[in-house]
Design a protein around this motif. Structure first.
Motif, mmCIF file in Angstrom:
data_model
loop_
_atom_site.group_PDB
_atom_site.id
_atom_site.type_symbol
_atom_site.label_atom_id
_atom_site.label_comp_id
_atom_site.label_asym_id
_atom_site.label_seq_id
_atom_site.Cartn_x
_atom_site.Cartn_y
_atom_site.Cartn_z
ATOM 1 N N GLU A 77 0.840 -1.195 0.000
ATOM 2 C CA GLU A 77 0.000 0.000 0.000
ATOM 3 C C GLU A 77 0.870 1.237 0.000
ATOM 4 O O GLU A 77 1.846 1.320 0.762
ATOM 5 C CB GLU A 77 -0.906 0.025 1.240
ATOM 6 N N VAL A 78 0.524 2.186 -0.845
ATOM 7 C CA VAL A 78 1.180 3.499 -0.849
ATOM 8 C C VAL A 78 0.092 4.508 -0.503
ATOM 9 O O VAL A 78 -0.907 4.631 -1.217
ATOM 10 C CB VAL A 78 1.820 3.805 -2.219
ATOM 11 N N VAL A 79 0.290 5.177 0.629
ATOM 12 C CA VAL A 79 -0.748 6.050 1.168
ATOM 13 C C VAL A 79 -0.281 7.498 1.045
ATOM 14 O O VAL A 79 0.774 7.864 1.575
ATOM 15 C CB VAL A 79 -1.019 5.708 2.657
ATOM 16 N N ASP A 80 -1.075 8.291 0.330
ATOM 17 C CA ASP A 80 -0.688 9.700 0.150
ATOM 18 C C ASP A 80 -1.779 10.618 0.666
ATOM 19 O O ASP A 80 -2.880 10.172 0.994
ATOM 20 C CB ASP A 80 -0.381 9.993 -1.327
ATOM 21 N N VAL A 106 -2.150 9.664 -14.883
ATOM 22 C CA VAL A 106 -1.338 8.793 -15.749
ATOM 23 C C VAL A 106 -0.751 7.656 -14.921
ATOM 24 O O VAL A 106 -0.726 6.499 -15.340
ATOM 25 C CB VAL A 106 -0.223 9.596 -16.444
ATOM 26 N N SER A 107 -0.287 8.001 -13.710
ATOM 27 C CA SER A 107 0.285 6.971 -12.833
ATOM 28 C C SER A 107 -0.741 5.885 -12.525
ATOM 29 O O SER A 107 -0.421 4.699 -12.508
ATOM 30 C CB SER A 107 0.748 7.592 -11.512
ATOM 31 N N LEU A 108 -1.967 6.317 -12.264
ATOM 32 C CA LEU A 108 -2.998 5.327 -11.933
ATOM 33 C C LEU A 108 -3.279 4.428 -13.139
ATOM 34 O O LEU A 108 -3.484 3.218 -12.991
ATOM 35 C CB LEU A 108 -4.281 6.019 -11.470
ATOM 36 N N ALA A 109 -3.249 5.011 -14.324
ATOM 37 C CA ALA A 109 -3.458 4.209 -15.531
ATOM 38 C C ALA A 109 -2.312 3.216 -15.717
ATOM 39 O O ALA A 109 -2.527 2.050 -16.071
ATOM 40 C CB ALA A 109 -3.574 5.123 -16.753
ATOM 41 N N GLY A 113 -2.497 -0.887 -15.589
ATOM 42 C CA GLY A 113 -2.036 -1.725 -16.687
ATOM 43 C C GLY A 113 -0.929 -2.693 -16.287
ATOM 44 O O GLY A 113 -0.792 -3.762 -16.878
ATOM 45 N N LEU A 114 -0.147 -2.302 -15.281
ATOM 46 C CA LEU A 114 1.005 -3.133 -14.901
ATOM 47 C C LEU A 114 0.618 -4.317 -14.024
ATOM 48 O O LEU A 114 1.182 -5.397 -14.134
ATOM 49 C CB LEU A 114 2.022 -2.295 -14.116
ATOM 50 N N VAL A 115 -0.340 -4.088 -13.118
ATOM 51 C CA VAL A 115 -0.622 -5.071 -12.066
ATOM 52 C C VAL A 115 -2.070 -5.544 -12.201
ATOM 53 O O VAL A 115 -2.983 -4.740 -12.401
ATOM 54 C CB VAL A 115 -0.392 -4.443 -10.666
ATOM 55 N N ASP A 116 -2.269 -6.848 -12.067
ATOM 56 C CA ASP A 116 -3.622 -7.405 -12.211
ATOM 57 C C ASP A 116 -4.554 -6.955 -11.091
ATOM 58 O O ASP A 116 -5.725 -6.681 -11.322
ATOM 59 C CB ASP A 116 -3.559 -8.942 -12.214
ATOM 60 N N ASP A 117 -4.020 -6.920 -9.866
ATOM 61 C CA ASP A 117 -4.874 -6.643 -8.704
ATOM 62 C C ASP A 117 -4.509 -5.276 -8.123
ATOM 63 O O ASP A 117 -3.558 -5.154 -7.340
ATOM 64 C CB ASP A 117 -4.691 -7.759 -7.660
ATOM 65 N N VAL A 118 -5.217 -4.262 -8.556
ATOM 66 C CA VAL A 118 -4.963 -2.887 -8.117
ATOM 67 C C VAL A 118 -6.254 -2.305 -7.564
ATOM 68 O O VAL A 118 -7.314 -2.467 -8.165
ATOM 69 C CB VAL A 118 -4.511 -1.981 -9.290
ATOM 70 N N GLY A 126 -6.883 11.548 1.451
ATOM 71 C CA GLY A 126 -5.919 11.259 0.390
ATOM 72 C C GLY A 126 -6.286 9.988 -0.352
ATOM 73 O O GLY A 126 -7.450 9.598 -0.419
ATOM 74 N N THR A 127 -5.266 9.338 -0.882
ATOM 75 C CA THR A 127 -5.500 8.136 -1.684
ATOM 76 C C THR A 127 -4.589 7.016 -1.205
ATOM 77 O O THR A 127 -3.433 7.248 -0.876
ATOM 78 C CB THR A 127 -5.173 8.423 -3.175
ATOM 79 N N THR A 128 -5.157 5.818 -1.164
ATOM 80 C CA THR A 128 -4.343 4.630 -0.932
ATOM 81 C C THR A 128 -4.327 3.814 -2.215
ATOM 82 O O THR A 128 -5.375 3.493 -2.770
ATOM 83 C CB THR A 128 -4.920 3.778 0.217
ATOM 84 N N VAL A 129 -3.134 3.531 -2.695
ATOM 85 C CA VAL A 129 -2.981 2.615 -3.829
ATOM 86 C C VAL A 129 -2.626 1.259 -3.235
ATOM 87 O O VAL A 129 -1.607 1.112 -2.566
ATOM 88 C CB VAL A 129 -1.867 3.099 -4.782
ATOM 89 N N ARG A 130 -3.494 0.291 -3.464
ATOM 90 C CA ARG A 130 -3.257 -1.053 -2.906
ATOM 91 C C ARG A 130 -2.975 -2.022 -4.044
ATOM 92 O O ARG A 130 -3.782 -2.159 -4.976
ATOM 93 C CB ARG A 130 -4.476 -1.506 -2.102
ATOM 94 N N LEU A 131 -1.837 -2.662 -3.976
ATOM 95 C CA LEU A 131 -1.404 -3.614 -5.001
ATOM 96 C C LEU A 131 -1.275 -4.970 -4.342
ATOM 97 O O LEU A 131 -0.726 -5.077 -3.240
ATOM 98 C CB LEU A 131 -0.036 -3.177 -5.560
ATOM 99 N N ARG A 132 -1.770 -6.008 -5.019
ATOM 100 C CA ARG A 132 -1.690 -7.351 -4.407
ATOM 101 C C ARG A 132 -1.120 -8.363 -5.393
ATOM 102 O O ARG A 132 -1.395 -8.312 -6.590
ATOM 103 C CB ARG A 132 -3.090 -7.834 -4.012
ATOM 104 N N TRP A 133 -0.347 -9.277 -4.835
ATOM 105 C CA TRP A 133 0.165 -10.402 -5.619
ATOM 106 C C TRP A 133 -0.044 -11.689 -4.828
ATOM 107 O O TRP A 133 0.191 -11.707 -3.603
ATOM 108 C CB TRP A 133 1.662 -10.240 -5.883
#
Lengths: 140, 113
Positions: A77-80, A106-109, A113-118, A126-133
């Motif tokens: 998670e990246v929390v801004d 653009v970053s969100l796009a 595109g890079l990660v299946d589970d976003v 703010g915003t939390t970007v959550r990435l899972r593998w």
């Protein structure tokens, strides 16, 4: 539930630190090499976005990064503290790079595109970007 | 790895060889290099990205900025890239429609508009 948490003052050179820590935590968790590389690119993109947003909107607040390993897999998670927005479409790509100030959408796009589970979680703070593998099963 | 930048002239083209990581920290160095080249009259640029190990959207912004600068002088900016991860980022952002992307420096140098 092993967790690594980082707080970065929003300075560009710290983004590399975040990538290195993320890669180390992912390797430790047993993420396969190709996905470790994917994580490196995605975490770098998410941190660049967060640092740029903080520089503009919250220069005194740290960007938070959490890397958590649990039964569901590896979560980053990246929390801004910056404003959110929907991912950019690619209808007019150059317009998202006016004066070389990259539209944060653009970053969100890119992440999408890079990660299946976003997951992009927007709150008033703010915003939390959550990435899972997913993680491969551990040998018994 | 930090960002490395080298440039050389091939005919009427200037080849910029970029290596290492292009991120929010190092992208200003690439921006300065492209500005310096255009200021010195190099309007046909080939940016060789084969040794790039990381590229984020800040780096994309610098490349788009370089493209705008050379176009202001009726120039060109061609990319050399075969790395799937980087090509994917260009596809995601729609920039494959904006930049000519080549498989080798020779191909890019030989290309005409």
């Amino acid at each position: 539930m092993p967790t690594v948490e980082l707080q970065l003052s929003p300075q560009p050179h710290h983004v590399r630190t975040a990538r290195l820590v993320g890669v180390a935590a992912a390797r430790r968790a047993g993420l396969p090499d190709d996905l470790v590389d994917e994580l490196r690119w995605a975490l770098g993109e998410a941190c660049s976005r967060a640092v740029a947003l903080h520089a503009a909107h919250a220069p005194d607040q740290p960007v938070r990064i959490l890397v958590r390993e649990d039964t569901a897999g590896l979560t980053v998670e990246v929390v801004d503290a910056g404003p959110a927005g929907p991912p950019a479409d690619d209808a007019d790509p150059v317009s998202f790079f006016e004066d070389e100030q990259v539209d944060p959408r653009v970053s969100l796009a890119v992440l999408d595109g890079l990660v299946d589970d976003v997951e992009i979680i927007a709150t008033q703070a703010g915003t939390t970007v959550r990435l899972r593998w997913p993680l491969p099963p551990r040998p018994v | 790895m930090d960002l490395s930048l080298q440039d050389r002239t091939e005919g009427d083209r200037t080849v910029v060889v970029v290596g290492g990581e292009i991120d929010v920290y190092t992208a200003p160095k690439l921006r300065e290099k492209l500005i310096d080249l255009v200021s010195a009259g190099s309007y046909h640029l080939v940016v060789d990205m084969e040794a790039v190990e990381f590229l984020d959207s800040t780096g994309l912004g610098v490349l788009v900025g370089g493209l705008k600068r050379v176009r202001a002088h009726e120039g060109s900016l061609r990319l050399v890239c075969t790395q799937e991860r980087i090509l994917k980022i260009f596809r995601i952002t729609g920039l494959t429609k904006v930049f000519p992307i080549h498989a080798s420096v020779d191909e890019a140098v030989a290309a005409t508009d």
